[in-house]
Motif scaffolding. Structure first.
Motif, short mmCIF file in Angstrom:
data_model
loop_
_atom_site.label_atom_id
_atom_site.label_comp_id
_atom_site.label_asym_id
_atom_site.label_seq_id
_atom_site.Cartn_x
_atom_site.Cartn_y
_atom_site.Cartn_z
N THR A 162 5.16 -2.82 -1.97
CA THR A 162 6.11 -4.01 -2.66
C THR A 162 7.27 -4.15 -1.88
OG1 THR A 162 6.88 -2.80 -4.29
CG2 THR A 162 4.57 -3.36 -4.60
N LYS A 206 9.74 1.46 -13.41
CA LYS A 206 9.32 -0.07 -13.34
C LYS A 206 9.04 -0.38 -11.91
CE LYS A 206 11.02 -4.65 -14.02
NZ LYS A 206 12.14 -5.84 -14.45
N ALA A 234 4.81 -1.13 -10.55
CA ALA A 234 4.41 -2.61 -9.94
C ALA A 234 3.76 -1.82 -8.56
CB ALA A 234 5.66 -3.15 -9.54
N GLN A 235 4.35 -0.99 -7.80
CA GLN A 235 3.72 -0.48 -6.57
C GLN A 235 2.38 0.16 -6.76
OE1 GLN A 235 5.00 -0.01 -2.67
NE2 GLN A 235 2.93 -0.20 -3.32
N LYS A 289 0.26 -0.74 -8.99
CA LYS A 289 -0.57 -1.78 -9.31
C LYS A 289 -1.07 -2.50 -8.27
CE LYS A 289 0.83 -2.45 -14.48
NZ LYS A 289 1.65 -3.33 -15.20
N HIS A 290 -0.06 -2.60 -7.23
CA HIS A 290 -0.18 -3.35 -6.02
C HIS A 290 -1.29 -2.60 -5.16
CE1 HIS A 290 0.59 -5.96 -2.47
NE2 HIS A 290 1.05 -4.99 -1.82
N THR A 321 -0.60 5.31 -13.11
CA THR A 321 0.17 4.01 -13.40
C THR A 321 0.44 3.98 -14.83
OG1 THR A 321 -0.89 2.66 -11.74
CG2 THR A 321 0.45 1.55 -13.19
N GLU A 348 4.32 3.09 -17.32
CA GLU A 348 4.66 1.97 -18.09
C GLU A 348 5.16 2.22 -19.45
OE1 GLU A 348 0.54 0.67 -18.09
OE2 GLU A 348 0.97 -0.75 -16.70
#
Length: 293
Positions: free
Chosen positions: A128, A189, A193-194, A196-197, A289, A293
């Motif tokens: 990302t 954070k 995001a990484q 999930k990507h 992941t 969170e």
């Protein structure tokens, strides 16, 4: 991506000349003798490290019996002005792409398959923007925001090859050690995001992502106990065959010994045997992941 960059075109010309020479069943020594160059000079030219005069290109095209299309492309590349002399070290931070990496970009864009093993960080093609920025800043702490922005833009722009339609995208065959998912780059954070990507892009037809877990399943050949000391990449080029790419702090090397390349290719298969399959890998990424969170 890099336009008519003289370094890039010099690399592309070298790759093309090597392909034509091989097709003509000539050695670099024989080709070099035809235009008065040594075997070492031919190696540098085909490796994109040394320029070649257009007249010498024409002479090589003649003995290679190149067709009209190859001749036109070679002469187009040869007509691009030569690279300027490099700046002296310390003059300023280089915000363009290092020459050694330009060669990699050319091969990455031309590869039909990109096989990657990563044990430290997420590979560049799947990073990302925020994750990439942290890594690039850490690698060049003296660089300004403008320079880092350019590096980030380049890294993200490379990713278009996974979704391009013409030519078809290469197959990215990626094995990542589970440790990559646990090493925090930036903060929770950014990591969430990484990861999930990763799950999202792993579903692309051009991507095969497998995670080598801390507790791999037993295999008949004990591949679960096999270890690779560092990351590596194998690029399969339609005309040139398989290229091995090894990167370190100061640059990159491309071992040309076929025995070495075969050993890395065999190592990749052993790592794949011990890795979780794509579906299991996505599930593992999903579980990790949640920790961020």
């Amino acid at each position: 991506m890099l336009g008519a960059d003289p370094v890039v075109t010099q690399i592309q010309l070298g790759l093309l000349l090597r392909t034509l020479r091989t097709s003509a069943d000539l050695t670099a020594l024989e080709a070099g003798a035809h235009i008065g160059l040594t075997n070492a000079s031919m190696s540098r030219i085909e490796g994109g490290k040394q320029a070649i005069k257009p007249d010498d290109v024409l002479a090589l095209l003649d003995i290679y019996r190149a067709d009209d299309a190859a001749t036109a492309e070679a002469l187009r590349l040869a007509s691009v002005p030569r690279p300027r002399a490099r700046r002296k070290r310390g003059q300023s931070y280089r915000d363009a792409v290092p020459n050694w990496f330009k060669r990699f970009l050319v091969m990455e864009s031309e590869a039909s398959d990109v096989l990657v093993y990563e044990n430290e960080t997420v590979t560049g093609l799947l990073q990302t923007e925020d994750y990439a920025r942290i890594l690039l800043q850490s690698g060049a702490p003296m660089a300004g925001t403008h320079e880092i922005d350019k590096q980030v833009d380049l890294r993200i722009s490379r990713q278009h090859i996974l979704t391009r339609t013409d030519p078809a995208p290469p197959l990215l065959d990626l094995i990542m050690h589970e440790s990559v998912l646990h090493r925090v780059i930036g903060d929770d954070k950014i990591m969430a995001a990484q990861l999930k990507h990763l799950v999202k892009v792993s579903k692309l037809p051009s991507v095969r992502l497998q995670i080598l877990p801390f507790h791999p399943k037993p295999t008949p050949n004990r591949d679960e106990a096999f270890t690779a000391k560092s990351q590596f990449m194998l690029l399969r080029l339609p005309e040139q065959g398989t290229v091995l790419y090894l990167e370190d702090f100061t640059g990159a090397t491309y071992p040309e010994d076929y025995t070495v390349i075969d050993q890395y290719a065999a190592s990749f298969q052993r790592l794949r045997s011990a890795a979780a399959d794509p579906a299991e890998s996505r599930a593992l990424i999903g579980r990790i992941t949640k920790q961020y969170e």
